[in-house]
Design a protein around this motif. Structure first.
Motif, PDB file in Angstrom:
ATOM      1  N   ARG A   1       6.175  15.064  -5.961  1.00 22.73           N
ATOM      2  CA  ARG A   1       5.267  14.185  -6.699  1.00 22.73           C
ATOM      3  C   ARG A   1       4.618  14.973  -7.822  1.00 22.73           C
ATOM      4  NH1 ARG A   1       7.177  12.192  -1.717  1.00 22.73           N
ATOM      5  NH2 ARG A   1       6.127  10.229  -1.144  1.00 22.73           N
ATOM      6  N   PRO A   2       4.798  14.583  -9.078  1.00 19.53           N
ATOM      7  CA  PRO A   2       4.099  15.253 -10.172  1.00 19.53           C
ATOM      8  C   PRO A   2       2.591  15.100  -9.998  1.00 19.53           C
ATOM      9  CG  PRO A   2       5.867  13.846 -11.004  1.00 19.53           C
ATOM     10  CD  PRO A   2       5.713  13.534  -9.552  1.00 19.53           C
ATOM     11  N   PRO A   3       1.804  15.978 -10.571  1.00 21.50           N
ATOM     12  CA  PRO A   3       0.344  15.900 -10.442  1.00 21.50           C
ATOM     13  C   PRO A   3      -0.176  14.518 -10.838  1.00 21.50           C
ATOM     14  CG  PRO A   3       0.968  17.960 -11.471  1.00 21.50           C
ATOM     15  CD  PRO A   3       2.226  17.141 -11.383  1.00 21.50           C
ATOM     16  N   GLY A   4      -1.016  13.949  -9.986  1.00 22.41           N
ATOM     17  CA  GLY A   4      -1.618  12.647 -10.264  1.00 22.41           C
ATOM     18  C   GLY A   4      -0.712  11.458 -10.008  1.00 22.41           C
ATOM     19  N   LYS A   5       0.520  11.725  -9.565  1.00 19.91           N
ATOM     20  CA  LYS A   5       1.484  10.641  -9.361  1.00 19.91           C
ATOM     21  C   LYS A   5       1.735  10.413  -7.869  1.00 19.91           C
ATOM     22  CE  LYS A   5       2.666  10.021 -13.785  1.00 19.91           C
ATOM     23  NZ  LYS A   5       2.537   8.731 -14.508  1.00 19.91           N
ATOM     24  N   GLN A   6       2.146   9.202  -7.534  1.00 23.56           N
ATOM     25  CA  GLN A   6       2.584   8.861  -6.185  1.00 23.56           C
ATOM     26  C   GLN A   6       3.890   8.092  -6.284  1.00 23.56           C
ATOM     27  OE1 GLN A   6      -0.525   6.693  -4.212  1.00 23.56           O
ATOM     28  NE2 GLN A   6      -1.922   8.441  -4.123  1.00 23.56           N
ATOM     29  N   CYS A   7       4.602   8.057  -5.175  1.00 29.25           N
ATOM     30  CA  CYS A   7       5.888   7.362  -5.131  1.00 29.25           C
ATOM     31  C   CYS A   7       5.648   5.888  -4.806  1.00 29.25           C
ATOM     32  CB  CYS A   7       6.797   7.993  -4.078  1.00 29.25           C
ATOM     33  SG  CYS A   7       8.422   7.198  -3.960  1.00 29.25           S
ATOM     34  N   ASP A   8       6.070   5.027  -5.698  1.00 25.64           N
ATOM     35  CA  ASP A   8       5.947   3.577  -5.505  1.00 25.64           C
ATOM     36  C   ASP A   8       7.324   2.997  -5.222  1.00 25.64           C
ATOM     37  OD1 ASP A   8       4.701   0.944  -5.660  1.00 25.64           O
ATOM     38  OD2 ASP A   8       5.773   0.734  -7.555  1.00 25.64           O
ATOM     39  N   GLU A   9       7.406   2.129  -4.213  1.00 28.34           N
ATOM     40  CA  GLU A   9       8.701   1.511  -3.893  1.00 28.34           C
ATOM     41  C   GLU A   9       8.633   0.003  -4.019  1.00 28.34           C
ATOM     42  OE1 GLU A   9       6.707   1.109   0.139  1.00 28.34           O
ATOM     43  OE2 GLU A   9       6.637   2.511  -1.561  1.00 28.34           O
ATOM     44  N   TYR A  10       9.768  -0.583  -4.358  1.00 29.10           N
ATOM     45  CA  TYR A  10       9.913  -2.032  -4.412  1.00 29.10           C
ATOM     46  C   TYR A  10      11.319  -2.367  -3.957  1.00 29.10           C
ATOM     47  CZ  TYR A  10       9.797  -6.876  -5.886  1.00 29.10           C
ATOM     48  OH  TYR A  10       9.841  -8.246  -5.889  1.00 29.10           O
ATOM     49  N   PRO A  11      11.497  -3.394  -3.112  1.00 30.11           N
ATOM     50  CA  PRO A  11      10.499  -4.263  -2.505  1.00 30.11           C
ATOM     51  C   PRO A  11       9.506  -3.497  -1.622  1.00 30.11           C
ATOM     52  CG  PRO A  11      12.677  -5.254  -2.312  1.00 30.11           C
ATOM     53  CD  PRO A  11      12.872  -3.839  -2.787  1.00 30.11           C
ATOM     54  N   PHE A  12       8.341  -4.096  -1.418  1.00 32.05           N
ATOM     55  CA  PHE A  12       7.277  -3.453  -0.674  1.00 32.05           C
ATOM     56  C   PHE A  12       7.743  -3.074   0.730  1.00 32.05           C
ATOM     57  CE2 PHE A  12       5.109  -6.895  -3.222  1.00 32.05           C
ATOM     58  CZ  PHE A  12       4.756  -6.065  -4.279  1.00 32.05           C
ATOM     59  N   ALA A  13       7.184  -1.982   1.233  1.00 35.67           N
ATOM     60  CA  ALA A  13       7.519  -1.551   2.591  1.00 35.67           C
ATOM     61  C   ALA A  13       7.108  -2.594   3.622  1.00 35.67           C
ATOM     62  CB  ALA A  13       6.823  -0.226   2.899  1.00 35.67           C
ATOM     63  N   SER A  14       6.109  -3.390   3.307  1.00 33.14           N
ATOM     64  CA  SER A  14       5.619  -4.405   4.239  1.00 33.14           C
ATOM     65  C   SER A  14       6.379  -5.721   4.115  1.00 33.14           C
ATOM     66  CB  SER A  14       4.122  -4.657   4.008  1.00 33.14           C
ATOM     67  OG  SER A  14       3.884  -4.997   2.649  1.00 33.14           O
ATOM     68  N   THR A  15       7.652  -5.644   3.661  1.00 33.51           N
ATOM     69  CA  THR A  15       8.515  -6.826   3.632  1.00 33.51           C
ATOM     70  C   THR A  15       9.831  -6.500   4.326  1.00 33.51           C
ATOM     71  OG1 THR A  15       9.633  -6.288   1.533  1.00 33.51           O
ATOM     72  CG2 THR A  15       7.543  -7.496   1.400  1.00 33.51           C
ATOM     73  N   TRP A  16      10.501  -7.541   4.788  1.00 30.87           N
ATOM     74  CA  TRP A  16      11.814  -7.376   5.426  1.00 30.87           C
ATOM     75  C   TRP A  16      12.880  -6.986   4.403  1.00 30.87           C
ATOM     76  CZ3 TRP A  16      13.174  -6.980  10.388  1.00 30.87           C
ATOM     77  CH2 TRP A  16      12.226  -7.349  11.343  1.00 30.87           C
ATOM     78  N   GLN A  17      12.554  -7.067   3.125  1.00 28.79           N
ATOM     79  CA  GLN A  17      13.482  -6.634   2.073  1.00 28.79           C
ATOM     80  C   GLN A  17      13.243  -5.180   1.688  1.00 28.79           C
ATOM     81  OE1 GLN A  17      11.622  -9.565   1.947  1.00 28.79           O
ATOM     82  NE2 GLN A  17      13.398 -10.665   2.757  1.00 28.79           N
ATOM     83  N   GLY A  18      12.367  -4.469   2.429  1.00 32.36           N
ATOM     84  CA  GLY A  18      12.064  -3.073   2.133  1.00 32.36           C
ATOM     85  C   GLY A  18      13.279  -2.166   2.257  1.00 32.36           C
ATOM     86  N   ALA A  19      13.088  -0.901   1.895  1.00 33.10           N
ATOM     87  CA  ALA A  19      14.203   0.044   1.727  1.00 33.10           C
ATOM     88  C   ALA A  19      15.091   0.164   2.961  1.00 33.10           C
ATOM     89  CB  ALA A  19      13.646   1.416   1.337  1.00 33.10           C
ATOM     90  N   LYS A  20      14.520   0.188   4.169  1.00 37.29           N
ATOM     91  CA  LYS A  20      15.310   0.339   5.397  1.00 37.29           C
ATOM     92  C   LYS A  20      15.720  -1.023   5.959  1.00 37.29           C
ATOM     93  CE  LYS A  20      17.102   2.435   9.011  1.00 37.29           C
ATOM     94  NZ  LYS A  20      16.261   3.181   9.978  1.00 37.29           N
ATOM     95  N   THR A  21      14.758  -1.912   6.173  1.00 38.60           N
ATOM     96  CA  THR A  21      15.059  -3.217   6.778  1.00 38.60           C
ATOM     97  C   THR A  21      15.845  -4.113   5.833  1.00 38.60           C
ATOM     98  OG1 THR A  21      12.878  -4.011   6.083  1.00 38.60           O
ATOM     99  CG2 THR A  21      13.082  -3.174   8.340  1.00 38.60           C
TER     100      THR A  21
END
Length: 403
Positions: free
Chosen positions: A341-361
């Motif tokens: 993570r570069p300074p001041g940055k965070q990793c954002d994912e889409y679709p949201f992790a709190s959905t069944w369309q998330g990265a794993k599910t």
């Protein structure tokens, strides 16, 4: 959203903070759109949608007409000449006549801007529609129509996110009347089918006119169990009324207007309060010139360039996931801790992790981007509040609108 952002399902279900928050006024960006026809999503062909189609009262027209014919046949057999009233959905009034009546009848723009088209307009917590109908009065001996009234029914239904009661109101407005239909009055009652009961029904006899409308007011409670947590069920209210007149031997047939079904639950993660919602699929709004521009631009890229689901104007919905372990797996798949993570940055994912369309599910089809950390965290909290305010339950569908 990265995994330090608390979502409602990670908080205590008896959280007083969330119980209080769900009762607060909702921020404008989480309030949702003005109601639209339930069978439509803006920009999408109605034939392609999976939206709930609201009840159409005209479906009951054959039954209404059969009741009228039977009433008329009884009067003919009895050899009487007392006028026989019959009420049915639909009208022979002209379009200009209806438009003039609607324009002179104060109502929210979202309810009457389409005229008296007989459709329900719905969002997550309110519904409204204007429905035309006719009352026809016939002489049973000659078969001649001796009176007619065109009238409108304006119907409101409204629920709340934090109580188990909802309300339904109908108002009747005379557009025009003639002959034996003049001087008529309306009276009725409220009913409810499914997981609900009528707690108050007020629709006393009231005269019809072009200036003062009869009103029926009904309150309904869900009958789902208050415990254990996780209960939900639908109830559908109806208003039923008929017309009377001193010049008739008896009342008209009854006519019924059902609302869209209302779902009540005590299954919302993060709060112990029950609440009720309308059958409308809500949309989370992020603005590119708002509080989370980097987050909004990432989602726009994910939806448009990578063709990921959840885009406004489509039926490729996101569905909520509440299982904590599965949410963690989605986050770890999209944004593993090994990623720099570069300074001041965070990793954002889409679709949201709190959905069944998330990265794993969702089967591995996702987008990730390093964005401003504060925007990522605050944007995640906004999503949590969106779930809370709109009572988004497990596998409930929603869309994300980037403005």
């Amino acid at each position: 959203m990265q995994d330090s952002v608390p979502l409602p399902e990670e908080l205590e279900e008896s959280s007083q903070e969330l119980d209080d928050e769900i009762s607060m006024d909702v921020p404008e960006d989480l309030e949702g759109e003005e109601p639209a026809a339930v069978s439509e999503i803006p920009g999408v062909d109605e034939r392609e949608t999976e939206e709930f189609v609201a009840p159409d009262p005209k479906v009951a027209a054959p039954e209404d007409e059969a009741a009228c014919r039977a009433q008329l046949a009884d009067a003919v057999a009895a050899g009487g000449e007392n006028p026989v009233p019959c009420v049915t959905w639909g009208t022979t009034a002209s379009a200009p006549e209806l438009r003039a009546a609607v324009a002179a009848w104060p109502a929210p723009n979202w309810c009457d801007d389409h005229g008296a088209n007989g459709k329900w307009y719905v969002n997550r917590f309110k519904a409204c529609g204007i429905f035309p109908a006719d009352l026809t009065v016939t002489n049973p001996r000659t078969g001649a129509v001796v009176g007619r009234m065109h009238y409108l029914t304006r119907a409101y239904a409204y629920s709340k996110r934090d109580i188990k009661t909802w309300a339904y109101q109908v108002e009747l407005l005379e557009v025009s009347s003639s002959g034996a239909a003049r001087g008529s009055s309306a009276n009725g009652k409220g009913t409810c089918a499914g997981k609900c009961k009528v707690t108050e029904s007020k629709f006393p006899s009231q005269p019809m006119s072009t200036s003062k409308e009869p009103v029926g007011q009904f309150f309904l409670d869900t009958t789902i169990k208050t415990s254990p947590k996780g209960q939900k069920g639908e109830g559908q209210a109806s208003a039923v009324w008929r017309f009377t007149n001193p010049g008739w031997a008896g009342p008209s047939n009854s006519i019924t207007l059902p609302t869209p079904p209302v779902r009540c639950d005590n299954a919302l993660p993060g709060t112990s309060k029950a609440g009720c919602v309308m059958p409308y699929i809500p949309q989370m709004v992020y603005a590119k010139n708002g509080e989370f521009p980097e987050l909004a631009k990432h989602i726009e890229y994910a939806q448009n360039t990578k063709n990921l689901p959840g885009k406004h104007g489509t039926t490729r919905y996101l569905t909520r996931l509440t299982n904590k372990e599965k949410i963690k797996e989605n986050r770890n798949t999209a944004c593993p801790s090994s990623l720099e993570r570069p300074p001041g940055k965070q990793c954002d994912e889409y679709p949201f992790a709190s959905t069944w369309q998330g990265a794993k599910t969702g089967g591995g089809n996702f987008s990730r981007r390093m964005i401003n950390g504060t925007q990522n965290e605050d944007g995640g909290r906004a999503l949590s509040r969106f779930y809370l305010y709109n009572r988004i339950l497990e596998k409930d569908r929603f869309l994300v609108w980037i403005k």
